[in-house]
Design an enzyme around this catalytic site. Structure first.
Site, PDB file in Angstrom:
ATOM      1  N   HIS A  46       0.827  -1.207   0.000  1.00 53.05           N
ATOM      2  CA  HIS A  46       0.000   0.000   0.000  1.00 53.05           C
ATOM      3  C   HIS A  46       0.858   1.252   0.000  1.00 53.05           C
ATOM      4  O   HIS A  46       2.087   1.205   0.064  1.00 53.05           O
ATOM      5  CB  HIS A  46      -0.978  -0.010   1.180  1.00 53.05           C
ATOM      6  CG  HIS A  46      -0.363  -0.047   2.550  1.00 53.05           C
ATOM      7  ND1 HIS A  46       0.494   0.911   3.034  1.00 53.05           N
ATOM      8  CD2 HIS A  46      -0.501  -0.958   3.562  1.00 53.05           C
ATOM      9  CE1 HIS A  46       0.848   0.626   4.264  1.00 53.05           C
ATOM     10  NE2 HIS A  46       0.277  -0.516   4.611  1.00 53.05           N
TER      11      HIS A  46
ATOM     12  N   CYS B  81       2.478  -4.985   6.753  1.00 50.64           N
ATOM     13  CA  CYS B  81       2.353  -4.772   5.312  1.00 50.64           C
ATOM     14  C   CYS B  81       3.638  -4.198   4.729  1.00 50.64           C
ATOM     15  O   CYS B  81       4.616  -3.971   5.432  1.00 50.64           O
ATOM     16  CB  CYS B  81       1.179  -3.841   5.021  1.00 50.64           C
ATOM     17  SG  CYS B  81      -0.423  -4.481   5.565  1.00 50.64           S
TER      18      CYS B  81
END
Length: 258
Positions: free
Chosen positions: A153, A161
């Site tokens: 992201h 992440c």
């Protein structure tokens, strides 16, 4: 007075629990938010760079991530069927150490072989744009690993992440989305602990590193891509990754070569 204090204590405990829970999932959809940043992205420079490299938006794509080097690579299929490196991006942030993700909430970014399909794209991410890696895959499930919403992201923060900044995710997301819209079944994303080589894995084995066997298994798939220029078919068989073969009882993870 005691009732007021008790009520405030309950509210404080509730707020603390909510804070813990929100750290367990790094990227949740925000359905009421319009994906305005995506609409403002000017794709013309990206299209020009692709054309200069002999590509276009919609070419089949492949993503490779190297944790230790903090690098995400975007590969595209060329006319001869082999994939060639188009562009590398710095990973602004990832959480955890070298090694796989084991359980929900351990704040560890995963390693392994994943596939991104259209349903995993999130244009309304609270991190600008995102795509879900698809953790846990069949291999992870065979090992009892748990987790959810593990993403690539935008932004520059991570709880499990890979964050690559808004500007970089604009490009990567555009290429991945275009490939899927042009009919690619799924974009393979291979995540490695470091720049893979026999020497690097042998050093981990010599040091009796707890993840050395896992990394040796990852090296098999990495070496096959280097040799063939194409992402291999991957399956999970009895707790190991296997590549480009259909063993009985295996659970496919991503496409098989002809």
């Amino acid at each position: 007075m005691r009732r007021a204090v008790l009520a405030l204590s309950i509210l404080a405990i509730g707020a603390a629990l909510l804070a813990v829970l929100t750290t367990m999932i790094d990227d949740r959809p925000a359905p009421r938010r319009e994906p305005a940043p995506r609409q403002s992205f000017d794709r013309a420079p990206l299209a020009a760079s692709l054309a200069a490299a002999g590509h276009r938006l919609g070419d089949a794509a492949h993503v490779r991530i190297y944790k230790q080097e903090a690098r995400l690579e975007l590969w595209l299929e060329a006319a001869d069927g082999r994939y060639r490196l188009f562009r590398s991006y710095e990973i602004c942030a990832f959480s955890g150490d070298l090694g796989p993700k084991f359980r929900e909430g351990d704040r560890q970014a995963p390693e392994g072989f994943y596939k991104v399909r259209t349903a995993q794209l999130n244009p309304a991410s609270r991190h600008h744009l995102a795509f879900n890696l698809g953790f846990p895959n069949e291999y992870d499930r065979q090992h009892g690993r748990t987790g959810s919403a593990l993403m690539v992201h935008g932004g520059c923060s991570s709880v499990g992440c890979y964050a690559i900044t808004d500007a970089h995710v604009d490009e990567v997301y555009a290429v991945v989305e275009a490939a899927l819209r042009q009919g690619q079944d799924g974009v393979d994303v291979h995540v490695f602990p470091f720049a893979m080589s026999p020497d690097a894995v042998a050093a981990a084995e010599a040091a009796d590193h707890p993840h050395a066997d896992f990394w040796a298994n990852l090296l098999e798939g990495h070496a096959l891509f280097v040799r063939t220029g194409r992402p291999p078919g991957v399956a999970a068989c009895n707790g190991r990754y296997v590549f480009d073969r259909r063993d009985a009882g295996c659970e496919p993870i991503m496409g098989w070569q002809a």
